[in-house]
Design an enzyme around this catalytic site. Structure first.
Site, PDB file in Angstrom:
ATOM      1  N   ARG A  68       0.998  -1.193  -0.015  1.00 39.49           N
ATOM      2  CA  ARG A  68       0.124   0.085   0.150  1.00 39.49           C
ATOM      3  C   ARG A  68       0.940   1.227   0.151  1.00 39.49           C
ATOM      4  NH1 ARG A  68      -3.569   2.628   4.459  1.00 39.49           N
ATOM      5  NH2 ARG A  68      -5.293   3.792   3.140  1.00 39.49           N
ATOM      6  N   HIS A  72       0.438   4.453  -2.197  1.00 38.60           N
ATOM      7  CA  HIS A  72       0.301   5.777  -1.959  1.00 38.60           C
ATOM      8  C   HIS A  72       1.476   6.720  -2.264  1.00 38.60           C
ATOM      9  CE1 HIS A  72      -3.440   5.354   1.022  1.00 38.60           C
ATOM     10  NE2 HIS A  72      -3.466   4.552  -0.097  1.00 38.60           N
ATOM     11  N   VAL A  76       0.711  10.169  -5.699  1.00 31.69           N
ATOM     12  CA  VAL A  76       0.876  11.613  -5.082  1.00 31.69           C
ATOM     13  C   VAL A  76       2.271  12.352  -5.757  1.00 31.69           C
ATOM     14  CG1 VAL A  76       0.679  13.112  -3.120  1.00 31.69           C
ATOM     15  CG2 VAL A  76      -0.621  11.168  -3.054  1.00 31.69           C
ATOM     16  N   GLY A  78       3.670  11.272  -8.281  1.00 31.45           N
ATOM     17  CA  GLY A  78       4.648  10.575  -9.129  1.00 31.45           C
ATOM     18  C   GLY A  78       5.286   9.746  -7.978  1.00 31.45           C
ATOM     19  N   ASP A  80       7.996   9.046  -5.891  1.00 33.02           N
ATOM     20  CA  ASP A  80       9.181   9.774  -5.755  1.00 33.02           C
ATOM     21  C   ASP A  80       9.342   9.837  -4.157  1.00 33.02           C
ATOM     22  OD1 ASP A  80       7.204  11.160  -4.737  1.00 33.02           O
ATOM     23  OD2 ASP A  80       7.669  13.281  -5.215  1.00 33.02           O
ATOM     24  N   ASN A  97      -4.127   8.689   4.865  1.00 28.93           N
ATOM     25  CA  ASN A  97      -2.984   7.847   5.667  1.00 28.93           C
ATOM     26  C   ASN A  97      -2.883   8.218   7.031  1.00 28.93           C
ATOM     27  OD1 ASN A  97      -1.911   7.535   2.914  1.00 28.93           O
ATOM     28  ND2 ASN A  97      -0.823   9.518   2.784  1.00 28.93           N
ATOM     29  N   PRO A 166      -7.914   7.638  -3.769  1.00 28.78           N
ATOM     30  CA  PRO A 166      -9.214   7.284  -3.709  1.00 28.78           C
ATOM     31  C   PRO A 166      -9.720   6.981  -2.400  1.00 28.78           C
ATOM     32  CG  PRO A 166      -8.066   5.470  -4.752  1.00 28.78           C
ATOM     33  CD  PRO A 166      -6.964   6.586  -4.517  1.00 28.78           C
ATOM     34  N   HIS A 196      -6.248  -5.976  -2.517  1.00 35.81           N
ATOM     35  CA  HIS A 196      -7.212  -6.046  -1.198  1.00 35.81           C
ATOM     36  C   HIS A 196      -7.592  -7.463  -0.927  1.00 35.81           C
ATOM     37  CE1 HIS A 196      -8.963  -1.570  -1.176  1.00 35.81           C
ATOM     38  NE2 HIS A 196      -7.462  -1.825  -0.917  1.00 35.81           N
ATOM     39  N   THR A 197      -6.647  -8.319  -1.539  1.00 34.89           N
ATOM     40  CA  THR A 197      -6.664  -9.794  -1.283  1.00 34.89           C
ATOM     41  C   THR A 197      -5.681 -10.109  -0.031  1.00 34.89           C
ATOM     42  OG1 THR A 197      -6.059 -12.068  -2.078  1.00 34.89           O
ATOM     43  CG2 THR A 197      -4.759 -10.319  -2.835  1.00 34.89           C
ATOM     44  N   ASP A 248      -9.772  -9.587   2.759  1.00 32.18           N
ATOM     45  CA  ASP A 248     -10.341 -10.915   1.997  1.00 32.18           C
ATOM     46  C   ASP A 248     -10.839 -11.843   3.261  1.00 32.18           C
ATOM     47  OD1 ASP A 248     -10.399 -13.349   0.848  1.00 32.18           O
ATOM     48  OD2 ASP A 248      -8.440 -13.208  -0.328  1.00 32.18           O
ATOM     49  N   SER A 251      -8.871 -15.909   2.221  1.00 33.44           N
ATOM     50  CA  SER A 251      -7.662 -16.273   2.353  1.00 33.44           C
ATOM     51  C   SER A 251      -6.665 -15.104   2.915  1.00 33.44           C
ATOM     52  CB  SER A 251      -7.101 -16.789   1.298  1.00 33.44           C
ATOM     53  OG  SER A 251      -7.440 -16.019   0.023  1.00 33.44           O
ATOM     54  N   ASP A 256      -4.056 -13.985  -3.903  1.00 33.74           N
ATOM     55  CA  ASP A 256      -4.754 -15.051  -4.698  1.00 33.74           C
ATOM     56  C   ASP A 256      -5.975 -14.197  -5.213  1.00 33.74           C
ATOM     57  OD1 ASP A 256      -6.631 -14.841  -2.631  1.00 33.74           O
ATOM     58  OD2 ASP A 256      -6.420 -16.991  -2.243  1.00 33.74           O
TER      59      ASP A 256
HETATM   60  C1  HEM Z   1      -9.420   1.242  -5.845  1.00 37.45           C
HETATM   61  C2  HEM Z   1      -9.338   2.300  -5.093  1.00 37.45           C
HETATM   62  C3  HEM Z   1      -8.994   2.161  -3.571  1.00 37.45           C
HETATM   63  C4  HEM Z   1      -9.452   2.411  -2.422  1.00 37.45           C
HETATM   64  C5  HEM Z   1     -10.748   3.273  -2.264  1.00 37.45           C
HETATM   65  C6  HEM Z   1      -8.584   1.694  -1.408  1.00 37.45           C
HETATM   66  C7  HEM Z   1      -9.053   1.862   0.050  1.00 37.45           C
HETATM   67  C8  HEM Z   1      -8.350   1.245   1.224  1.00 37.45           C
HETATM   68  C9  HEM Z   1      -8.600   1.544   2.608  1.00 37.45           C
HETATM   69  C10 HEM Z   1      -9.805   2.381   2.896  1.00 37.45           C
HETATM   70  C11 HEM Z   1      -7.919   0.671   3.144  1.00 37.45           C
HETATM   71  C12 HEM Z   1      -7.889   0.338   4.820  1.00 37.45           C
HETATM   72  C13 HEM Z   1      -7.162   1.746   5.323  1.00 37.45           C
HETATM   73  C14 HEM Z   1      -7.628   1.402   6.936  1.00 37.45           C
HETATM   74  O1  HEM Z   1      -8.183   0.699   7.374  1.00 37.45           O
HETATM   75  O2  HEM Z   1      -6.980   2.351   7.367  1.00 37.45           O
HETATM   76  C15 HEM Z   1      -7.064   0.118   2.253  1.00 37.45           C
HETATM   77  C16 HEM Z   1      -6.147  -0.901   2.617  1.00 37.45           C
HETATM   78  C17 HEM Z   1      -5.202  -1.378   1.752  1.00 37.45           C
HETATM   79  N1  HEM Z   1      -5.160  -0.952   0.421  1.00 37.45           N
HETATM   80 FE1  HEM Z   1      -6.390  -0.068  -0.710  1.00 37.45          FE
HETATM   81  N2  HEM Z   1      -7.509   1.102  -1.808  1.00 37.45           N
HETATM   82  C18 HEM Z   1      -7.511   1.062  -3.203  1.00 37.45           C
HETATM   83  C19 HEM Z   1      -6.837   0.714  -4.143  1.00 37.45           C
HETATM   84  C20 HEM Z   1      -5.628   0.196  -3.722  1.00 37.45           C
HETATM   85  C21 HEM Z   1      -4.473  -0.206  -4.339  1.00 37.45           C
HETATM   86  C22 HEM Z   1      -4.402   0.219  -5.819  1.00 37.45           C
HETATM   87  C23 HEM Z   1      -3.499  -0.921  -3.642  1.00 37.45           C
HETATM   88  C24 HEM Z   1      -2.272  -1.533  -4.309  1.00 37.45           C
HETATM   89  C25 HEM Z   1      -1.857  -1.914  -5.356  1.00 37.45           C
HETATM   90  C26 HEM Z   1      -4.134  -1.111  -2.380  1.00 37.45           C
HETATM   91  C27 HEM Z   1      -3.532  -1.711  -1.350  1.00 37.45           C
HETATM   92  C28 HEM Z   1      -4.104  -1.783  -0.171  1.00 37.45           C
HETATM   93  C29 HEM Z   1      -3.668  -2.680   0.767  1.00 37.45           C
HETATM   94  C30 HEM Z   1      -2.554  -3.912   0.697  1.00 37.45           C
HETATM   95  C31 HEM Z   1      -4.374  -2.526   2.196  1.00 37.45           C
HETATM   96  C32 HEM Z   1      -3.929  -3.298   3.556  1.00 37.45           C
HETATM   97  C33 HEM Z   1      -2.926  -2.426   4.284  1.00 37.45           C
HETATM   98  C34 HEM Z   1      -2.500  -3.032   5.324  1.00 37.45           C
HETATM   99  O3  HEM Z   1      -3.330  -3.871   6.053  1.00 37.45           O
HETATM  100  O4  HEM Z   1      -1.778  -2.280   6.156  1.00 37.45           O
HETATM  101  N3  HEM Z   1      -5.468  -0.440  -2.239  1.00 37.45           N
HETATM  102  N4  HEM Z   1      -7.504   0.409   1.043  1.00 37.45           N
END
Ligand code: HEM
Ligand SMILES: *[C@@H]1O[C@H](CO)[C@@H](O)[C@H](O)[C@H]1NC(C)=O
Ligand SMILES: *[C@@H]1O[C@H](CO)[C@@H](O)[C@H](O)[C@H]1NC(C)=O
Ligand SMILES: *[C@@H]1O[C@H](CO)[C@@H](O)[C@H](O)[C@H]1NC(C)=O
Ligand SMILES: *[C@@H]1O[C@H](CO)[C@@H](O)[C@H](O)[C@H]1NC(C)=O
Ligand SMILES: *[C@@H]1O[C@H](CO)[C@@H](O)[C@H](O)[C@H]1NC(C)=O
Ligand SMILES: *[C@@H]1O[C@H](CO)[C@@H](O)[C@H](O)[C@H]1NC(C)=O
Length: 335
Positions: A68, A72, A76, A78, A80, A97, A166, A196-197, A248, A251, A256
């Site tokens: 993540r 992030h 923002v 790029g 960097d 964040n 987003p 989000h898997t 998820d 799993s 996956d």
């Molecule tokens: C499509 C738009 C997306 C939205 C609206 C979104 C939103 C979120 C939110 C709200 C969380 C939970 C944050 C929290 O509990 O504080 C999250 C977690 C996460 N997001 Fe996204 N996300 C998006 C796309 C992505 C992308 C593109 C990636 C990476 C390629 C990603 C990877 C992750 C990961 C791995 C977590 C878990 C982080 C952890 O457990 O520390 N997300 N996301």
């Protein structure tokens, strides 16, 4: 005589202009390569892999948190390394964040290991790219060759993080537009959402779906009812919204395609997850088709995910002599 020498001069200066033009292009165009550190830090990949393995062994969720961080960072200004900068106007304090980003201490450890072997050579932006790839691989996902050569930016952009990242409460159209704004498309939205898997999310990011969804007096009808009950128990309205649950449910730590299978079963956790399959917007047909395709074909998901990760890693990198190679990812080098 005069005419021909003038022509010659004309041609000569045209040639000079062209040469200067191409030289300038060369220094500003993104030119990431797989062997960027071949001579300057030949063990860069091994060093990062080792540190990511140690971190994940200690806490499996760290894979998700590192993945993540790269996302992030790239959205923002790029890719960097700007997300890593400390300071009260840092991106860390932007809404998506704050109290949410994790893994910053692991980044410090990876950076220290890199500085130990190759001082002043590997950028924090590249560190994040490699760590994200390794996190996916070590979680059971695909691997790919990372393009390298990014340099670190000189400014953080808190407003950029608030506006460019987003949110789980947005419409599909708004989410797609944020991806399009950085050069990604609908396929990338659906494939990258598959991240989000793995990982967790806090109640505050989905409890709007549990009790009184959009003022209807009922939970979100696109969330499966036993999941609604489970989550209502976990996230009572009186709570502070800081409890976490898995993105998820099938799993948790495995990279996956179950994320997409969940969406087919109305078991997406965030509104922005389920909307890819259950929305009713103009773009829903396209995202729904992709969700269906990925849910039944892991190879297809992995291939598109890798393509999208490389695209995301290519968002406006700083190359050439611009920016700097930070010694400490949290602060700019003192000049
Ligand atoms: C499509 C738009 C997306 C939205 C609206 C979104 C939103 C979120 C939110 C709200 C969380 C939970 C944050 C929290 O509990 O504080 C999250 C977690 C996460 N997001 Fe996204 N996300 C998006 C796309 C992505 C992308 C593109 C990636 C990476 C390629 C990603 C990877 C992750 C990961 C791995 C977590 C878990 C982080 C952890 O457990 O520390 N997300 N996301
Ligand atoms: C911050 O990001 C916004 C886009 O969201 C951009 O318009 C602005 O120029 C950026 N500021 C800096 C200092 O990079
Ligand atoms: C998104 O871009 C990729 C190339 O990066 C392309 O293969 C794919 O077809 C595009 N998807 C859409 C919906 O345009
Ligand atoms: C749900 O929210 C709406 C508007 O926010 C409100 O008018 C209504 O009373 C709420 N219903 C329940 C059951 O809480
Ligand atoms: C969640 O926890 C953080 C500290 O980790 C705290 O600052 C924040 O206020 C809490 N959120 C709420 C809504 O209470
Ligand atoms: C995960 O999904 C598979 C089928 O897709 C199912 O057999 C299995 O029981 C599920 N596991 C959990 C923990 O829900
Ligand atoms: C799964 O996707 C891959 C890659 O897109 C494709 O080559 C393969 O034919 C697909 N398999 C099935 C069973 O559809």
């Amino acid at each position: 005589m005069e005419i021909s020498s003038c022509r010659l001069k004309g041609r000569f200066s045209l040639l000079m202009i062209m040469i200067i033009f191409f030289m300038m292009c060369g220094s500003t165009r993104s030119q990431l390569t797989v062997d960027f550190y071949k001579t300057s830090c030949p063990n860069v990949l091994k060093i990062v892999r080792r540190e990511v393995m140690i971190a994940i062994k200690n806490e499996m969720r760290m894979a998700a948190s590192l993945l993540r961080l790269h996302f992030h960072d790239c959205f923002v200004n790029g890719c960097d390394g700007s997300v890593l900068l400390d300071g009260s106007d840092g991106e860390k304090f932007a809404l998506p964040n704050i109290n949410s980003l994790r893994g910053l201490e692991v980044v410090d450890r990876i950076k220290a290991a890199l500085e130990n072997s190759c001082p002043g050579v590997v950028s924090c932006a590249d560190l994040l790219t490699i760590a994200a790839r390794d996190s996916v691989l070590l979680s059971g996902g695909p691997s790919w060759k990372v393009l390298l050569g990014r340099r670190d930016g000189l400014v953080a952009n808190k407003t950029g993080a608030d506006q460019g990242l987003p949110s789980p409460f947005e419409s599909l159209d708004d989410i797609i537009n944020k991806f399009v704004a950085v050069g990604l498309n609908i396929t990338d939205v659906v494939a990258l959402s598959g991240a989000h898997t793995i990982g967790l999310a806090r109640c505050a990011l989905f409890n709007n779906r549990l009790f009184n969804f959009s003022g209807t007096g009922s939970p979100d009808p696109t969330m499966e009812s036993s999941m609604v009950s489970d989550l209502q128990a976990l996230c009572p309205l009186t709570d502070d919204g800081n409890k976490t649950t898995v993105l998820d449910r099938n799993s948790t730590d495995l990279f996956d395609n179950h994320y997409y299978k969940n969406l087919l079963n109305q078991k997406g956790l965030l509104g922005s997850d389920q909307i890819l399959f259950s929305g009713d917007e103009a773009q829903t047909t396209a995202t729904k088709d992709l969700v269906q395709a990925y849910s039944s074909n892991t190879t297809h998901f992995f291939a598109d995910f890798v393509k999208a990760m490389i695209k995301m890693g290519n968002i406006s990198p700083i190359t050439g002599s611009a920016g700097q190679i930070r010694n400490n990812c949290r602060i700019l080098n003192s000049s």
